[in-house]
Design a protein around this motif. Sequence first.
Motif, PDB file in Angstrom:
ATOM      1  N   GLU A   1      10.799   6.591   8.987  1.00 48.87           N
ATOM      2  CA  GLU A   1      11.026   6.475   7.531  1.00 48.87           C
ATOM      3  C   GLU A   1      10.466   5.162   6.979  1.00 48.87           C
ATOM      4  N   GLU A   2      10.144   4.196   7.848  1.00 48.71           N
ATOM      5  CA  GLU A   2       9.569   2.936   7.404  1.00 48.71           C
ATOM      6  C   GLU A   2       8.053   2.980   7.357  1.00 48.71           C
ATOM      7  N   THR A   3       7.459   4.064   7.846  1.00 50.62           N
ATOM      8  CA  THR A   3       5.989   4.152   7.869  1.00 50.62           C
ATOM      9  C   THR A   3       5.468   5.043   6.780  1.00 50.62           C
TER      10      THR A   3
ATOM     11  N   MET B   1       0.833  -1.203   0.000  1.00 52.96           N
ATOM     12  CA  MET B   1       0.000   0.000   0.000  1.00 52.96           C
ATOM     13  C   MET B   1       0.866   1.250   0.000  1.00 52.96           C
ATOM     14  N   LEU B   2       1.961   1.236   0.785  1.00 55.18           N
ATOM     15  CA  LEU B   2       2.871   2.386   0.801  1.00 55.18           C
ATOM     16  C   LEU B   2       3.506   2.627  -0.566  1.00 55.18           C
ATOM     17  N   GLU B   3       3.773   1.531  -1.297  1.00 57.51           N
ATOM     18  CA  GLU B   3       4.370   1.620  -2.629  1.00 57.51           C
ATOM     19  C   GLU B   3       3.338   1.924  -3.706  1.00 57.51           C
ATOM     20  N   GLY B   4       2.059   2.002  -3.331  1.00 53.67           N
ATOM     21  CA  GLY B   4       1.006   2.261  -4.298  1.00 53.67           C
ATOM     22  C   GLY B   4       0.637   1.054  -5.144  1.00 53.67           C
ATOM     23  N   LYS B   5       1.064  -0.135  -4.738  1.00 51.83           N
ATOM     24  CA  LYS B   5       0.786  -1.356  -5.495  1.00 51.83           C
ATOM     25  C   LYS B   5      -0.485  -2.061  -5.025  1.00 51.83           C
ATOM     26  N   GLU B   6      -1.089  -1.580  -3.963  1.00 56.02           N
ATOM     27  CA  GLU B   6      -2.289  -2.211  -3.418  1.00 56.02           C
ATOM     28  C   GLU B   6      -3.196  -1.111  -2.902  1.00 56.02           C
ATOM     29  N   GLU B   7      -4.469  -1.221  -3.202  1.00 53.97           N
ATOM     30  CA  GLU B   7      -5.446  -0.259  -2.707  1.00 53.97           C
ATOM     31  C   GLU B   7      -5.945  -0.700  -1.339  1.00 53.97           C
ATOM     32  N   PRO B   8      -6.055   0.223  -0.380  1.00 55.24           N
ATOM     33  CA  PRO B   8      -6.628  -0.156   0.914  1.00 55.24           C
ATOM     34  C   PRO B   8      -8.038  -0.709   0.711  1.00 55.24           C
TER      35      PRO B   8
END
Length: 181
Positions: free
Chosen positions: A179-181, A105-112
Amino acid sequence: DTPSVRTELSLQEGEPRQHAVERGPASVPVIDFTGEADPRAALHAWAQERCRRPFTLVGAPLYDFAVLRGGASHTVLFARVHHLICDASSMALFTRGVSRLYERMLEGKEEPGAARAAGDYGRFAAGEQAYLASPEAAEDLAAWCEAFQGLEEPSLLGDPAAGFGRTEAVRHSIELAPEET
């Protein structure tokens, strides 16, 4: 979402029975502790109190999830599950899956909230049975038996006959840097 997470107990003629209940998408509450004098302490006190609550074993979910906010860089996924539906190995798999989903989700590869097909234990068990009946399993067993031949029995750190006797709540935490969140 897996059949084990959807497991509920019912009583039929006075005997407990388990069955998977069909449910819609789960709603996970978000509880914000940022207005508290000590948000992290309030968050941890809430989680400890919640862990001490017994589960309603008949006709109710055997899990409890919440997102807890303790500050701008302190958000926790609270997960409480009954051992009937989740053991330590299953919880490790669950945690790994949630972490991977969060990263995607952070990478934009999955929608919440996107629907995902979960693993099915029945398929896993059928595959495991097929493997155990295969020549490959026999070869693997022979290789491991040869590798361990001549080793002494392991030392145990306690008396297995005494049992473990733990009844207190157990919490596992992973701290992520900002930075990991």
